[in-house]
Design an enzyme around this catalytic site. Structure first.
Site, PDB file in Angstrom:
ATOM      1  N   ASN A 175      10.494   4.005  -0.565  1.00 38.10           N
ATOM      2  CA  ASN A 175      10.489   2.592  -0.190  1.00 38.10           C
ATOM      3  C   ASN A 175      11.152   1.693  -1.229  1.00 38.10           C
ATOM      4  O   ASN A 175      11.100   0.469  -1.099  1.00 38.10           O
ATOM      5  CB  ASN A 175       9.067   2.128   0.078  1.00 38.10           C
ATOM      6  CG  ASN A 175       8.504   2.782   1.314  1.00 38.10           C
ATOM      7  OD1 ASN A 175       9.234   3.073   2.256  1.00 38.10           O
ATOM      8  ND2 ASN A 175       7.219   3.050   1.324  1.00 38.10           N
TER       9      ASN A 175
ATOM     10  N   GLN B 168       0.804  -1.218   0.000  1.00 41.94           N
ATOM     11  CA  GLN B 168       0.000   0.000   0.000  1.00 41.94           C
ATOM     12  C   GLN B 168       0.835   1.265   0.000  1.00 41.94           C
ATOM     13  O   GLN B 168       0.300   2.358  -0.019  1.00 41.94           O
ATOM     14  CB  GLN B 168      -0.923  -0.001   1.218  1.00 41.94           C
ATOM     15  CG  GLN B 168      -1.886  -1.154   1.234  1.00 41.94           C
ATOM     16  CD  GLN B 168      -2.733  -1.158   2.495  1.00 41.94           C
ATOM     17  OE1 GLN B 168      -2.688  -0.245   3.298  1.00 41.94           O
ATOM     18  NE2 GLN B 168      -3.516  -2.205   2.652  1.00 41.94           N
ATOM     19  N   ASP B 169       2.147   1.113   0.027  1.00 37.19           N
ATOM     20  CA  ASP B 169       3.004   2.293   0.139  1.00 37.19           C
ATOM     21  C   ASP B 169       4.180   2.170  -0.831  1.00 37.19           C
ATOM     22  O   ASP B 169       5.328   2.194  -0.431  1.00 37.19           O
ATOM     23  CB  ASP B 169       3.488   2.440   1.580  1.00 37.19           C
ATOM     24  CG  ASP B 169       4.014   3.828   1.878  1.00 37.19           C
ATOM     25  OD1 ASP B 169       3.755   4.748   1.076  1.00 37.19           O
ATOM     26  OD2 ASP B 169       4.689   3.999   2.901  1.00 37.19           O
ATOM     27  N   PHE B 170       3.881   2.052  -2.096  1.00 42.57           N
ATOM     28  CA  PHE B 170       4.893   1.870  -3.135  1.00 42.57           C
ATOM     29  C   PHE B 170       5.301   3.242  -3.660  1.00 42.57           C
ATOM     30  O   PHE B 170       4.548   3.885  -4.379  1.00 42.57           O
ATOM     31  CB  PHE B 170       4.323   1.002  -4.262  1.00 42.57           C
ATOM     32  CG  PHE B 170       5.326   0.634  -5.310  1.00 42.57           C
ATOM     33  CD1 PHE B 170       6.315  -0.294  -5.037  1.00 42.57           C
ATOM     34  CD2 PHE B 170       5.286   1.208  -6.563  1.00 42.57           C
ATOM     35  CE1 PHE B 170       7.249  -0.645  -5.998  1.00 42.57           C
ATOM     36  CE2 PHE B 170       6.212   0.877  -7.534  1.00 42.57           C
ATOM     37  CZ  PHE B 170       7.201  -0.070  -7.242  1.00 42.57           C
TER      38      PHE B 170
END
Length: 125
Positions: free
Chosen positions: A119, A113-115
Site C-alpha cells: 500500500n 489499518q493496512d500499512f
C-alpha cells in the site's frame, strides 16, 4: 476530461488507476469509505479521483503511481530493476511516515489499518 473544480473541459490529461474492490459491504459502509477517502488531502497520500458502484461491483479511481507499490519494487521479479538506492529508500520511508502522521493526527477520525509495502505507492521520483 473535466476539470475537477470548475467542471469545464480540462486541457491536460492525467493517468488514472482503476481498482475494483469486490466488496459486498452495506451501502452505508461503502458511502462512509467514499466520504472518508474524499476528505483526505495530503501530498503524500494518493488522491481519490472518483468512484462507481453497481450492485456488488465497487470501483475506485485513483491517481496513477508510475512505479507501482514498494513491494513490487523490492520483491517482484517482473518489476524488479535492481536494488533501490539508499537515498531513494529514505525518501520513500519519510514520505510514508508523513502520510501516516497526517492520517493519525489527534483531530483525525481516520485510522490506517493496512500499512504495508503493498500500500506504499511510488511515483516517478
Amino acid at each position: 476530461m473535466i476539470h475537477e473544480r470548475s467542471l469545464a473541459a480540462a486541457k491536460t490529461h492525467i493517468t488514472i488507476a482503476v481498482v475494483n474492490q469486490h466488496l459486498q459491504s452495506h451501502p452505508q459502509e461503502w458511502l462512509a469509505t467514499v466520504n472518508c477517502l474524499g476528505l483526505i488531502d495530503h501530498p503524500k497520500l494518493i488522491k481519490l479521483i472518483g468512484y462507481c458502484t453497481d450492485d456488488d461491483h465497487k470501483i475506485f479511481v485513483y491517481e496513477y503511481m508510475e512505479r507501482g507499490s514498494l513491494e513490487n519494487n523490492l520483491f517482484r521479479r517482473r518489476f524488479y530493476t535492481g536494488p533501490l538506492a539508499w537515498n531513494l529508500r529514505i525518501k520513500i520511508a519519510l514520505g510514508a511516515a508523513k502520510g501516516l502522521a497526517y492520517l493519525h493526527k489527534p483531530e483525525s477520525t481516520v485510522m490506517c489499518q493496512d500499512f504495508n509495502s503493498t500500500n506504499i505507492l511510488i511515483d516517478s521520483i
